[in-house]
Write an enzyme that holds these catalytic residues in place. Sequence first.
Site, mmCIF file in Angstrom:
data_model
loop_
_atom_site.group_PDB
_atom_site.id
_atom_site.type_symbol
_atom_site.label_atom_id
_atom_site.label_comp_id
_atom_site.label_asym_id
_atom_site.label_seq_id
_atom_site.Cartn_x
_atom_site.Cartn_y
_atom_site.Cartn_z
ATOM 1 N N PHE A 130 39.753 26.190 30.914
ATOM 2 C CA PHE A 130 39.355 27.516 31.378
ATOM 3 C C PHE A 130 38.733 28.275 30.198
ATOM 4 O O PHE A 130 39.218 28.170 29.070
ATOM 5 C CB PHE A 130 40.588 28.251 31.912
ATOM 6 C CG PHE A 130 40.271 29.526 32.611
ATOM 7 C CD1 PHE A 130 39.749 29.513 33.892
ATOM 8 C CD2 PHE A 130 40.474 30.744 31.988
ATOM 9 C CE1 PHE A 130 39.437 30.697 34.545
ATOM 10 C CE2 PHE A 130 40.169 31.938 32.635
ATOM 11 C CZ PHE A 130 39.651 31.906 33.919
ATOM 12 N N ASP A 199 48.418 24.537 29.044
ATOM 13 C CA ASP A 199 48.220 25.658 29.962
ATOM 14 C C ASP A 199 48.605 25.167 31.362
ATOM 15 O O ASP A 199 47.970 24.253 31.906
ATOM 16 C CB ASP A 199 46.750 26.111 29.923
ATOM 17 C CG ASP A 199 46.497 27.335 30.802
ATOM 18 O OD1 ASP A 199 47.284 27.559 31.738
ATOM 19 O OD2 ASP A 199 45.496 28.041 30.561
ATOM 20 N N TYR A 224 50.499 35.385 38.210
ATOM 21 C CA TYR A 224 49.878 35.944 39.430
ATOM 22 C C TYR A 224 49.285 34.894 40.348
ATOM 23 O O TYR A 224 48.772 35.232 41.410
ATOM 24 C CB TYR A 224 48.803 36.983 39.065
ATOM 25 C CG TYR A 224 47.744 36.538 38.072
ATOM 26 C CD1 TYR A 224 46.730 35.676 38.438
ATOM 27 C CD2 TYR A 224 47.745 37.022 36.764
ATOM 28 C CE1 TYR A 224 45.758 35.283 37.530
ATOM 29 C CE2 TYR A 224 46.791 36.639 35.849
ATOM 30 C CZ TYR A 224 45.790 35.775 36.236
ATOM 31 O OH TYR A 224 44.833 35.387 35.330
ATOM 32 N N LYS A 225 49.353 33.628 39.959
ATOM 33 C CA LYS A 225 48.769 32.593 40.822
ATOM 34 C C LYS A 225 49.841 32.090 41.794
ATOM 35 O O LYS A 225 50.304 32.844 42.633
ATOM 36 C CB LYS A 225 48.194 31.480 39.956
ATOM 37 C CG LYS A 225 47.016 31.928 39.089
ATOM 38 C CD LYS A 225 46.482 30.752 38.282
ATOM 39 C CE LYS A 225 45.430 31.179 37.281
ATOM 40 N NZ LYS A 225 44.170 31.576 37.918
ATOM 41 N N ARG A 373 36.368 26.764 46.274
ATOM 42 C CA ARG A 373 37.757 26.404 45.944
ATOM 43 C C ARG A 373 38.685 26.804 47.087
ATOM 44 O O ARG A 373 38.616 27.931 47.600
ATOM 45 C CB ARG A 373 38.208 27.083 44.657
ATOM 46 C CG ARG A 373 37.761 26.366 43.413
ATOM 47 C CD ARG A 373 38.506 26.848 42.180
ATOM 48 N NE ARG A 373 38.744 28.295 42.167
ATOM 49 C CZ ARG A 373 39.414 28.917 41.219
ATOM 50 N NH1 ARG A 373 39.933 28.242 40.213
ATOM 51 N NH2 ARG A 373 39.573 30.222 41.251
HETATM 52 C C1 LIG Z 1 43.731 27.940 33.490
HETATM 53 C C2 LIG Z 1 43.725 29.402 33.209
HETATM 54 N N1 LIG Z 1 44.147 29.848 32.015
HETATM 55 C C3 LIG Z 1 44.138 31.154 31.709
HETATM 56 C C4 LIG Z 1 43.680 32.091 32.609
HETATM 57 C C5 LIG Z 1 43.602 33.536 32.206
HETATM 58 O O1 LIG Z 1 44.777 34.202 32.388
HETATM 59 P P1 LIG Z 1 44.955 35.749 31.982
HETATM 60 O O2 LIG Z 1 43.981 36.520 32.785
HETATM 61 O O3 LIG Z 1 46.371 36.014 32.385
HETATM 62 O O4 LIG Z 1 44.727 35.897 30.533
HETATM 63 C C6 LIG Z 1 43.247 31.686 33.871
HETATM 64 C C7 LIG Z 1 42.787 32.680 34.848
HETATM 65 O O5 LIG Z 1 42.437 32.409 35.969
HETATM 66 C C8 LIG Z 1 43.260 30.301 34.172
HETATM 67 O O6 LIG Z 1 42.824 29.859 35.362
#
Ligand SMILES: Cc1ncc(COP(=O)(O)O)c(C=O)c1O
Length: 397
Positions: A130, A199, A224-225, A373
């Site tokens: 990401f 992650d 939040y996911k 998605r």
């Molecule tokens: C794999 C992954 N890592 C990190 C993040 C970012 O997270 P945050 O907005 O809490 O920093 C996301 C956001 O969708 C994500 O999909």
Amino acid sequence: MSLSSYFAQAETLDSANPLAVARLLFDLPNDQRYFLGNSLGPLTHAAREAVSQAVDSEWKTGLVRTWHDGDWFDLATETGNRIAHIIGAPSDSVIAGDSTSIALFKVLSAAAQKNATTTRNVLLCDINNFPTDRYVARSVADLFHLKYEECAVSEMATRFNENIAVVTASMIDFRSAEIHDVASITATAHAAGALTVWDLAHAAGIIPCDVERHHVDFAVGCGYKYMNGGPGAPAFMYVAPHLVEEVEQPIPGWFGHDAPFAFEYTYRPAQGILRFASGTTNILSMKALHGALEVFEQFPISAIRAGSIALGDFFIAGFDEHLSASGFSLGSPRNSADRGGHIALLHDRAEALTAELIGDGFIVDFRPPNVIRIALSPLFLHFNDIAALIGRLHGAL
Ligand SMILES: Cc1ncc(COP(=O)(O)O)c(C=O)c1O
């Protein structure tokens, strides 16, 4: 199989589905089918109740006394313990807080500080990670005077050598949902002397992560996911218990101090994972996450994974029969053992189709250049939602 038989099969599967009742724990709009649990999990009754109680009772009446009379002070670690249960971590090894980006910065820095030397001086990152992960990893490499390198996760094993200090990757690819082999990559990294930072953003709450069993050093993920903690919910950090007392994190704030209310002149890190806290816990959003996690006390992660595989396989069966000849292709592994909680459906008109689907109450999202998605959260989606989506996509052609 005709579309009508596919719909009939959905009804049969729903009537035998042990997770079907979990939907009652969510407060979902009646006119929408929600396929974005991997982006923003929906509202649970428990989260709303937890926030209402915090606002109307604790904040309004208890006011500042609640820090000591209530559960506010321990809420980040209590929430961490609920998450630990979901990701296969021991108690007291997870803390909730910050955003995933900041959490990643903290644990990557801790790993770099612990393991980097003048010769072990490379930070290796998943090239398909990401974007925030890649941006943060590069910044940590710069700050610790490390070389920043990237490669595909599938190539990592061939890249490990005595120069790699830290390796970071996502357990589940945010585009394709491909599952990376955390156990084997971690073991190979360790054999080369590197520390791992995973992650789990697209994994936590939808698939067992087994961080303890796989000897993961550090992990982060989103609240939040799939954990349904609400917009901007706190993230989480996991640090292996044998490492946590040996590492330092780069934002040593008072909430991570051993005695925050002693207001000591000098920073002394708290024992254990609490040292990864920095500032005051965001109580309202932490309450929402803590409440939302109650769902996982009723439905174990193994059952959720089984339900998510069943929905994914049912989607793919519908895709094969009704969509594959019409310009759609699968951008996710077909084999359920290699696929996380969502499916990437590819189409040249993906962006326009996404907008049309949303207009019709099928909430999906678009990722450039051609990905629709579709997340298959079995806690609030039924087989008939999948059948309706396949029917709608078929009708769009
Ligand atoms: C794999 C992954 N890592 C990190 C993040 C970012 O997270 P945050 O907005 O809490 O920093 C996301 C956001 O969708 C994500 O999909």
